[in-house]
Design a protein around this motif. Structure first.
Motif, mmCIF file in Angstrom:
data_model
loop_
_atom_site.group_PDB
_atom_site.id
_atom_site.type_symbol
_atom_site.label_atom_id
_atom_site.label_comp_id
_atom_site.label_asym_id
_atom_site.label_seq_id
_atom_site.Cartn_x
_atom_site.Cartn_y
_atom_site.Cartn_z
ATOM 1 N N ILE A 48 -58.543 38.805 -86.076
ATOM 2 C CA ILE A 48 -59.771 39.322 -85.225
ATOM 3 C C ILE A 48 -59.318 41.248 -85.159
ATOM 4 O O ILE A 48 -57.895 41.601 -85.347
ATOM 5 N N ASP A 62 -59.798 42.316 -82.139
ATOM 6 C CA ASP A 62 -58.672 42.575 -80.834
ATOM 7 C C ASP A 62 -57.065 41.924 -80.915
ATOM 8 O O ASP A 62 -55.999 41.782 -79.976
ATOM 9 N N ASP A 74 -56.287 33.474 -80.973
ATOM 10 C CA ASP A 74 -57.706 34.043 -80.944
ATOM 11 C C ASP A 74 -59.548 33.802 -81.930
ATOM 12 O O ASP A 74 -59.573 34.755 -80.802
ATOM 13 N N HIS A 75 -59.758 33.910 -82.936
ATOM 14 C CA HIS A 75 -60.557 33.374 -83.512
ATOM 15 C C HIS A 75 -61.265 32.134 -82.036
ATOM 16 O O HIS A 75 -62.444 31.865 -81.688
ATOM 17 N N ARG A 79 -62.399 34.406 -78.913
ATOM 18 C CA ARG A 79 -63.052 34.872 -79.103
ATOM 19 C C ARG A 79 -64.901 33.157 -79.145
ATOM 20 O O ARG A 79 -65.854 33.955 -78.994
ATOM 21 N N GLU A 80 -65.139 32.841 -80.624
ATOM 22 C CA GLU A 80 -65.878 32.346 -81.338
ATOM 23 C C GLU A 80 -66.216 31.339 -80.457
ATOM 24 O O GLU A 80 -66.847 30.788 -80.020
ATOM 25 N N SER A 84 -65.512 37.909 -74.659
ATOM 26 C CA SER A 84 -66.211 38.914 -74.770
ATOM 27 C C SER A 84 -65.062 40.399 -74.954
ATOM 28 O O SER A 84 -65.365 41.564 -75.484
ATOM 29 N N TYR A 123 -61.458 40.855 -74.695
ATOM 30 C CA TYR A 123 -60.735 40.307 -75.293
ATOM 31 C C TYR A 123 -59.319 40.895 -75.233
ATOM 32 O O TYR A 123 -59.595 41.688 -76.318
#
Length: 429
Positions: A102, A104, A204-205, A208-209, A214, A216
């Motif tokens: 990602i 970030d 991480d995914h 986020r997902e 939002s 991070y």
């Protein structure tokens, strides 16, 4: 291109020799590196022959301990093995492992790093304020002994998921197995860093997902989440803990949930969102305290004659550059010339530390010990018997100018010769 051709390109003589030319940068002062590079053609040929014959083995690691900013055990890779690992990374391993990261995830990647993390997190907090105001909550997480506690099977699984070339996969697994036991990845090589980034990529995914966070940011094993609701972040913490438990990893005691107004400490910076929406990024108090302690410790070594005065000067300048980041180069030049530095949120912290340095050592760190000694010598030359002044105009017929002759003196009387100071030159003071 087939997988076999990819690996053959990685271990070609040209790729290995190019990798050696890269890894020597910054370490040619070491005798072992200088010797290895001097015989670079022979060493590269031997390494390639071992790789072709399948007899290559990773040599024992060089173990040592670092204590700044905290105590860590480092397992440094020997130069020959670093050469092979660099060729692996440049030959496609880096791209395969980082392709699906990602945006970030900031550590150990090209065009990322601390500056990128600080700027992007600042922008995310501004965006958060526009939608939610200054009211919100932050979840700061850290994994306990991340490198030392990573299971080998989890690390291998993360690599296999992302690297399709079976030969490259076996090479990375050989590196993982070179660390003792079935747990722990040594801190000290480029491949080790990339492996550890992969281990948390699925998390991480997920954040986020699936959790839809939002704001991070993650830098290796330190990561922070921001959300308007405290209860939701508490639930996110439990979900993250469950996923880490599945990988046999745990959050440490530093993990905390707190109001956004309190400020977020991340990458030795404190991010503060004001009531007007301005995001102020200041150096953390921990970093300031650590640098003061370091300067006090070096002062004792300098007084005992065990450390040159240049070392604490360089230490301070390095710390100040890390604090001011992009402003550092211009501000360092201005301070050396005695000018006012560019204002910024951390400029006062640097000036306060500069004054603290003066109280400890009696000199300005930007001028350096040689400049201070020259100024003292100039003052001594100025106090001549009979009230003479080293800088006064020399009268014809009165002998050589005070201070030892005019070979290194400018028409104005100021010393400008080479060797009169650390930052002086024949054409400018």
């Amino acid at each position: 291109m087939s997988y076999e051709n990819i690996y053959n390109d990685i271990i070609s003589f040209e790729s290995l020799y190019k990798a050696m030319r890269k890894i020597k940068n910054g370490v040619m002062w070491k005798d072992s590196t200088a010797r290895y590079v001097a015989d670079g053609l022979k060493e590269t040929y031997r390494l390639r022959q071992e790789l072709l014959a399948g007899t290559y083995q990773i040599r024992p690691y060089l173990k040592f301990t670092v204590t700044d900013p905290k105590r860590r055990e480092v397992m440094a890779t020997q130069l020959r093995d670093r050469q092979y690992q660099r060729a692996l990374c440049d030959g496609g391993l880096y791209g395969d492992l980082t392709e699906h990261f990602i945006r970030d995830n900031y550590a150990c990647q090209v065009d990322r790093g601390m500056d990128d993390a600080i700027e992007r997190l600042t922008e995310q907090l501004r965006r958060f304020y526009r939608h939610n105001g200054a009211e919100g909550w932050a979840l700061k997480c850290d994994i306990k002994s991340y490198f030392a506690s990573t299971p080998h099977d989890i690390a291998k699984r993360a690599v296999r998921k992302r690297v399709q070339d079976p030969q490259v996969c076996r090479a990375v697994e050989q590196i993982i197995d070179s660390f003792p036991g079935d747990r722990g990845i040594g801190l000290g090589s480029q491949v080790s860093q990339l492996i550890e980034l992969c281990v948390l990529d699925d998390m991480d995914h997920f954040i986020r997902e699936r959790l839809h966070i939002s704001v991070y940011a993650r830098y290796m094993d330190d990561f922070v989440l921001v959300h308007p609701e405290k209860e939701y972040l508490a639930w996110c913490r439990e979900q993250i803990r469950k996923r880490l438990d599945a990988s046999d990893l745990t959050l440490n005691k530093k993990t905390s949930l707190f109001p956004l107004k309190q400020g977020i400490t991340f990458l030795q910076r404190r991010f503060i969102v004001t009531e007007t929406g301005k995001v102020i990024v200041k150096i953390s108090k921990t970093s300031i305290t650590r640098e003061k302690r370091k300067l006090r410790h070096m002062r004792g070594l300098v007084a005992a004659g065990r450390l040159p005065l240049e070392t604490p000067c360089n230490s301070f300048i390095s710390w100040a550059a890390g604090v001011e980041r992009k402003r550092a180069r211009k501000n360092n030049k201005k301070r050396r010339l005695g000018k006012v530095a560019i204002k910024g949120p951390n400029a006062q912290a640097v000036e306060n530390m500069r004054e603290y340095f003066r109280t400890l050592y009696g000199i300005d760190p930007y001028q350096g010990p040689r400049r201070a000694q020259n100024e003292q010598s100039a003052d001594h030359r100025g106090a001549l018997p009979g009230g003479g002044d080293a800088g006064q105009d020399h009268q014809p017929g009165s002998g050589p100018p005070p201070g030892g002759g005019g070979a290194g003196r400018s028409p104005g009387g100021a010393d400008r010769g080479i060797g009169t100071g650390l930052y002086t030159h024949p054409w400018r003071g």
